[in-house]
Design a protein around this motif. Structure first.
Motif, mmCIF file in Angstrom:
data_model
loop_
_atom_site.group_PDB
_atom_site.id
_atom_site.type_symbol
_atom_site.label_atom_id
_atom_site.label_comp_id
_atom_site.label_asym_id
_atom_site.label_seq_id
_atom_site.Cartn_x
_atom_site.Cartn_y
_atom_site.Cartn_z
ATOM 1 N N GLN A 1 0.711 -1.059 0.085
ATOM 2 C CA GLN A 1 -0.072 0.207 0.003
ATOM 3 C C GLN A 1 0.753 1.235 0.115
ATOM 4 N N ARG A 2 1.948 1.359 0.808
ATOM 5 C CA ARG A 2 2.933 2.522 0.855
ATOM 6 C C ARG A 2 3.360 2.591 -0.355
ATOM 7 N N TYR A 3 4.015 1.917 -0.962
ATOM 8 C CA TYR A 3 4.648 1.681 -2.455
ATOM 9 C C TYR A 3 3.437 2.334 -3.522
ATOM 10 N N LEU A 4 2.385 1.914 -3.692
ATOM 11 C CA LEU A 4 1.440 2.065 -4.497
ATOM 12 C C LEU A 4 0.905 3.540 -4.278
ATOM 13 N N ASN A 5 0.824 3.830 -2.943
ATOM 14 C CA ASN A 5 0.376 5.337 -2.658
ATOM 15 C C ASN A 5 1.260 6.258 -3.183
#
Length: 561
Positions: free
Chosen positions: A209-213
């Motif tokens: 989630q951190r990477y995609l955000n």
């Protein structure tokens, strides 16, 4: 959150708008206007002409799998075999095997088939970097595994082993496994790998989630929610994260349809029990992997590969099975998500969808069925997507002359099929509905790099800069629409894919306005601000500075899963 974004170019999911301000109050978009707001917000961002888009919606990604692999022995950034081996040596040196057997295995992946003759790595090479612990490293495309001698010994893999249906054990002239496994043969070793703990799967989701955000992605479709390739089913992790609020992005899970299903009604009943139609995590889609990939000659073809090995590739399901299962799932209210690489797999999916809609079968009009990857498509099948209402789910980053395309695709496809590759332009001209996704961790999830290739049919780091079938390019508006509104349509998302007053703010701010750039510079764009569900989740925007010029970082491309 109260925020005014001023002096900004606005793409609303469909087209550029004439206004230059978006106002957000309590996390909701309240106004799209021109000039300062009548009542300024607590925070103001002057965008200096940058482009604001809806948050990108990745229609095909593996967020928990990718997050777990990024936290394990991740060699996806290696640009050569030696670089990959050094990463493995460093990882082994930095991790200490504990008494718990779960920590003895070296797990990870991201290796490129182009780094090995014929695309097949061997155990002896991996043994030199990791001699004392069993190791299993998935290829970047996740259709192959590289294992060392310790891993084969732990799994009992030897010359007496038989590959399961659809799988390939690469062997030497004596019949001894060499350390490379393709497709379902991966399970022969992955079954011996201790399952990831709840904490490890949750850590993978957090990292994913951190990477995609960070790349401006605010919603996605997880393309495999189930046990796959040694990865544990993340379904329970998603449900828990949604309930606690830790999952702030919007996710639709594609529930995995196992390759060995024999009782279709029982499997549909099992999946129906898992269906979720509300909340941050929904499970409304079912994933079928119809074939493999061209690189290992497992993509399903209607005519033989142009090599001494020949063959038609791997088709995991019969015509009768696809028609019966698609009809049952359609009737149960599921959307169907297909992996199809070869022209035979694409044709099989379209035929099964056509059968569902044939007279005598009451298909539901508003199903959001789609086919991902569509690498090799018979021109006769191109218009069928629009005719049948099947969305084309593009992984555009691969439509270029990268090393795997040059060495492991074109020679085996031959001249005619090499003219059928990734026909995005042709599909768009027929009126087919387009969505876009990355297939991360197969390749980067950066939307701007994928959009660059969609527009140029080339990539700045491609082995050959010549465009791959340039007539199949699409324009910037079409690509942005596919990566926002088009993908949101697949997710049935009312909150993502558009910039509209009354919606929760799901927005991405680019480093520059691509409509003012040459198309050859698109890959240099970065994401500088992400707002997800009305709150800022990524902020890389220096205050009071003009729009910067991003520095391009090379990434690898790959094949699909």
């Amino acid at each position: 959150m109260d925020l005014d974004i001023l002096d900004v170019a606005i793409f609303d999911g469909e087209a550029l708008r004439p206004e230059d301000r978006v106002s957000i109050r309590d996390g909701i978009i309240t106004e799209i206007g021109t000039g300062p707001a009548a009542v300024p917000a607590a925070r103001t961002i002057t965008a200096a002409g940058r482009l604001l888009t809806p948050g990108f919606v990745d229609a095909h990604v593996h967020s928990t799998f990718g997050g777990q692999e990024a936290l394990a022995c991740d060699i996806s950034g290696a640009d050569s075999l030696e670089a990959a081996l050094q990463m493995i040596r460093d990882y082994v040196a930095d991790t200490t095997a504990a008494t718990d057997p779960a920590h003895d295995w070296v797990i990870g992946g991201g290796w490129s088939m182009s780094h090995f003759p014929g695309g097949d790595p061997s155990a002896d090479i991996l043994d030199a970097a990791c001699p004392d612990r069993p190791a299993i490293l998935l290829s970047a495309d996740h259709h192959s595994a590289w294992v060392n001698t310790q891993a084969m010994s732990a799994a009992g893999l030897d010359e007496t082993s038989t590959a399961p249906a659809g799988g390939v054990i690469v062997t030497d002239s004596t019949g001894r496994p060499t350390g490379c496994l393709h497709e379902s043969a991966i399970d022969l070793v992955s079954a011996s790998v201790p399952a990831a703990s709840d904490e490890e799967v949750l850590a993978g989701l957090r990292e994913g989630q951190r990477y995609l955000n960070s790349l401006g992605v605010t919603a996605w479709m997880d393309a495999i929610v189930g046990d796959y390739g040694g990865h544990r089913d993340p379904y329970g992790t998603y449900v828990g994260a949604a309930e606690t609020g830790e999952l702030h992005s919007e996710v639709v899970g594609s529930l995995w349809w196992p390759r060995g299903v024999t009782d279709i009604d029982a499997e549909v009943a099992r999946l129906t029990d898992l269906a979720r139609a509300e909340g941050r995590f929904r499970a409304t889609s079912v994933k079928f992997m119809l074939d493999g990939i061209v690189e290992s000659r497992t993509a399903a073809m209607t005519t033989e590969y142009m090599c001494t090995c020949g063959g038609l590739g791997t088709s995991y399901f019969t015509k009768a099975h696809l028609e019966a299962s698609f009809a049952a799932l359609d009737a149960a209210g599921f959307d169907i998500h297909c992996h199809a690489i070869g022209d035979a797999a694409v044709k099989a999916a379209l035929d099964a969808f056509a059968a569902v809609r044939s007279p005598g079968r009451a298909g539901v009009a508003d199903r959001r069925h789609h086919i991902a990857h569509v690498q090799v498509v018979d021109p006769a099948d191109v218009p069928r997507f629009a005719e049948l209402g099947i969305t084309v789910n593009l992984q555009a980053l691969w439509a270029c002359h990268d090393e795997q395309m040059i060495d492991l695709n074109l020679p085996f496809l031959g001249a005619e099929r090499s003219g059928w590759l990734y026909p995005f332009g042709s599909l768009n001209r027929t009126g087919a509905h387009l969505a876009m996704g990355s297939d991360w961790p197969v390749s980067t999830a950066n939307p701007w790099e994928a959009i660059h290739v969609a527009l140029n049919r080339s990539h700045p780091t491609a082995a050959n800069a010549a465009p791959l079938l340039p007539d199949e390019a699409i324009d910037l508006t079409t690509a942005l629409r596919a990566y926002t509104a088009g993908s949101a349509h697949l997710l049935r998302s009312p909150d993502n894919g558009h910039i509209r007053p009354g919606q929760p703010a799901n927005l991405a701010l680019a480093s520059v306005n691509p409509f003012t750039l040459p198309t050859t510079d698109i890959a240099e764009i970065t994401n500088v601000l992400t707002i997800c569900d009305g709150r800022i989740v990524h902020d890389d925007l220096p205050p009071h500075t003009p729009a910067p010029t991003a520095t391009f970082a090379p990434t690898t491309t790959g094949s699909a899963r």
